[in-house]
Design an enzyme around this catalytic site. Structure first.
Site, PDB file in Angstrom:
ATOM      1  N   GLY A  11      34.362  54.251  47.909  1.00 41.31           N
ATOM      2  CA  GLY A  11      34.375  53.176  49.001  1.00 41.31           C
ATOM      3  C   GLY A  11      34.029  53.548  50.337  1.00 41.31           C
ATOM      4  N   GLU A  45      37.537  57.309  55.405  1.00 45.08           N
ATOM      5  CA  GLU A  45      37.819  56.516  54.101  1.00 45.08           C
ATOM      6  C   GLU A  45      37.438  55.038  54.609  1.00 45.08           C
ATOM      7  OE1 GLU A  45      38.852  55.942  51.441  1.00 45.08           O
ATOM      8  OE2 GLU A  45      40.701  56.962  50.787  1.00 45.08           O
ATOM      9  N   ASP A  57      46.084  52.133  52.475  1.00 44.85           N
ATOM     10  CA  ASP A  57      46.896  51.105  52.185  1.00 44.85           C
ATOM     11  C   ASP A  57      48.101  51.690  52.047  1.00 44.85           C
ATOM     12  OD1 ASP A  57      47.082  48.260  50.741  1.00 44.85           O
ATOM     13  OD2 ASP A  57      47.935  49.787  48.985  1.00 44.85           O
ATOM     14  N   LYS A  65      46.057  49.074  56.586  1.00 43.24           N
ATOM     15  CA  LYS A  65      46.936  47.855  56.321  1.00 43.24           C
ATOM     16  C   LYS A  65      48.449  48.608  56.607  1.00 43.24           C
ATOM     17  CE  LYS A  65      44.877  45.980  51.994  1.00 43.24           C
ATOM     18  NZ  LYS A  65      45.035  46.061  50.374  1.00 43.24           N
ATOM     19  N   PHE A  95      44.191  42.044  49.283  1.00 45.35           N
ATOM     20  CA  PHE A  95      43.288  42.685  48.742  1.00 45.35           C
ATOM     21  C   PHE A  95      41.877  42.105  49.176  1.00 45.35           C
ATOM     22  CE2 PHE A  95      40.107  44.111  45.205  1.00 45.35           C
ATOM     23  CZ  PHE A  95      40.736  45.200  45.188  1.00 45.35           C
ATOM     24  N   VAL A  96      41.150  43.188  49.703  1.00 45.73           N
ATOM     25  CA  VAL A  96      39.805  42.633  50.266  1.00 45.73           C
ATOM     26  C   VAL A  96      38.744  43.668  49.413  1.00 45.73           C
ATOM     27  CG1 VAL A  96      40.619  42.630  52.892  1.00 45.73           C
ATOM     28  CG2 VAL A  96      40.098  44.847  51.828  1.00 45.73           C
ATOM     29  N   ASP A 127      35.484  47.660  46.446  1.00 52.57           N
ATOM     30  CA  ASP A 127      35.212  47.166  45.302  1.00 52.57           C
ATOM     31  C   ASP A 127      36.455  46.384  44.520  1.00 52.57           C
ATOM     32  OD1 ASP A 127      36.454  49.633  44.527  1.00 52.57           O
ATOM     33  OD2 ASP A 127      35.799  49.098  42.600  1.00 52.57           O
TER      34      ASP A 127
HETATM   35  P1  IMP Z   1      46.336  54.117  49.222  1.00 55.48           P
HETATM   36  O1  IMP Z   1      46.393  55.434  48.513  1.00 55.48           O
HETATM   37  O2  IMP Z   1      47.573  53.178  48.554  1.00 55.48           O
HETATM   38  O3  IMP Z   1      46.080  54.304  50.461  1.00 55.48           O
HETATM   39  O4  IMP Z   1      44.959  53.595  48.691  1.00 55.48           O
HETATM   40  C1  IMP Z   1      43.667  53.688  49.044  1.00 55.48           C
HETATM   41  C2  IMP Z   1      42.691  53.474  48.272  1.00 55.48           C
HETATM   42  O5  IMP Z   1      42.805  52.475  47.426  1.00 55.48           O
HETATM   43  C3  IMP Z   1      41.484  53.153  48.965  1.00 55.48           C
HETATM   44  O6  IMP Z   1      40.576  54.230  49.471  1.00 55.48           O
HETATM   45  C4  IMP Z   1      40.570  52.352  48.033  1.00 55.48           C
HETATM   46  O7  IMP Z   1      39.895  52.734  47.341  1.00 55.48           O
HETATM   47  C5  IMP Z   1      41.772  51.516  47.302  1.00 55.48           C
HETATM   48  N1  IMP Z   1      42.240  50.264  47.861  1.00 55.48           N
HETATM   49  C6  IMP Z   1      43.457  49.927  48.817  1.00 55.48           C
HETATM   50  N2  IMP Z   1      43.336  48.759  49.173  1.00 55.48           N
HETATM   51  C7  IMP Z   1      42.352  47.951  48.660  1.00 55.48           C
HETATM   52  C8  IMP Z   1      41.752  46.954  48.772  1.00 55.48           C
HETATM   53  O8  IMP Z   1      42.472  45.740  49.511  1.00 55.48           O
HETATM   54  N3  IMP Z   1      40.645  46.839  48.072  1.00 55.48           N
HETATM   55  C9  IMP Z   1      40.045  47.634  47.486  1.00 55.48           C
HETATM   56  N4  IMP Z   1      40.357  48.832  47.483  1.00 55.48           N
HETATM   57  C10 IMP Z   1      41.409  49.132  48.061  1.00 55.48           C
HETATM   58 MG    MG Z   2      38.968  54.713  48.265  1.00 53.52          MG
END
Ligand code: IMP
Ligand code: MG
Length: 181
Positions: free
Chosen positions: A50, A104, A108, A136, A157-158, A164
């Site tokens: 990403g 990063e 999220d 987020k 979601f983006v 992706d």
């Molecule tokens: P976290 O562990 O919940 O913070 O998620 C982080 C990872 O999930 C990011 O590095 C992304 O690869 C993926 N991710 C989180 N939100 C999105 C989104 O809205 N679109 C696409 N990938 C996301």
């Molecule tokens: Mg990622």
């Protein structure tokens, strides 16, 4: 630039355009350069896949010497965070006593970044900082603050600019958000 795009079975609307992203990356690059100016050369660890687009633009806006390294992490399946984080590729450099900047695409829930930050601290890094293109704040579940944030966005979601939906959408030049009706 397209106003809406279709990725697999879903429609997405433009959220942040290319020039807004470029302008913000320039500001982040300057702030990061100022921060590390009087310190030792930082190791920038980009999170694959990403962050590859964001980090390649970001490093070119950083005016001090940096080293680059990569890790691969998985936590998302389709449109949802699984909560389980796996590191499928490790960094290569010795991180003991190094200043590390994790780059990063998006934070999220924070599970991925927290997992990685702890692993890097365990490897003996002197300092670990975080730069993310998107954040987020609502789902984020940790107490600490993120050092450099491109844009704060809602929970939707983006895709685009590295992000992706099931493998597709990373090459879109802007950020698009899931259309919900
Ligand atoms: P976290 O562990 O919940 O913070 O998620 C982080 C990872 O999930 C990011 O590095 C992304 O690869 C993926 N991710 C989180 N939100 C999105 C989104 O809205 N679109 C696409 N990938 C996301
Ligand atoms: Mg990622």
């Amino acid at each position: 630039m397209e106003k809406t795009v279709r990725v697999h079975d879903r429609d997405f609307d433009i959220l942040i355009n290319k020039s807004e992203i470029q302008k913000r990356i320039k500001e982040l690059g300057e702030a990061i350069s100022v921060h590390y100016q009087k310190k030792t050369t930082p190791v920038i660890i980009s999170v694959l896949h990403g962050a590859v687009i964001f980090s390649s633009d970001l490093v070119r806006e950083i005016s001090i010497p940096v080293e680059m390294d990569f890790v691969r992490i998985k936590s998302y399946s389709g449109l949802e965070s699984t909560g389980k984080v796996l590191m499928t590729q490790q960094w290569e450099r010795k991180l003991k006593d190094r200043e590390v900047l994790i780059v990063e695409d998006i934070i999220d829930t924070g599970s991925s970044i927290d997992f990685l930050k702890k692993k890097i601290e365990k490897a003996g890094a002197l300092d670990v900082k975080i730069a993310t293109l998107l954040f987020k704040p609502q789902p984020f579940k940790y107490e600490y603050s993120i050092d450099w944030i491109g844009f704060e966005i809602g929970r939707k979601f983006v895709v685009g600019f590295g992000l992706d939906y099931d493998g597709i959408g990373r090459n879109l030049p802007a950020i698009y958000q899931l259309k919900t009706t």
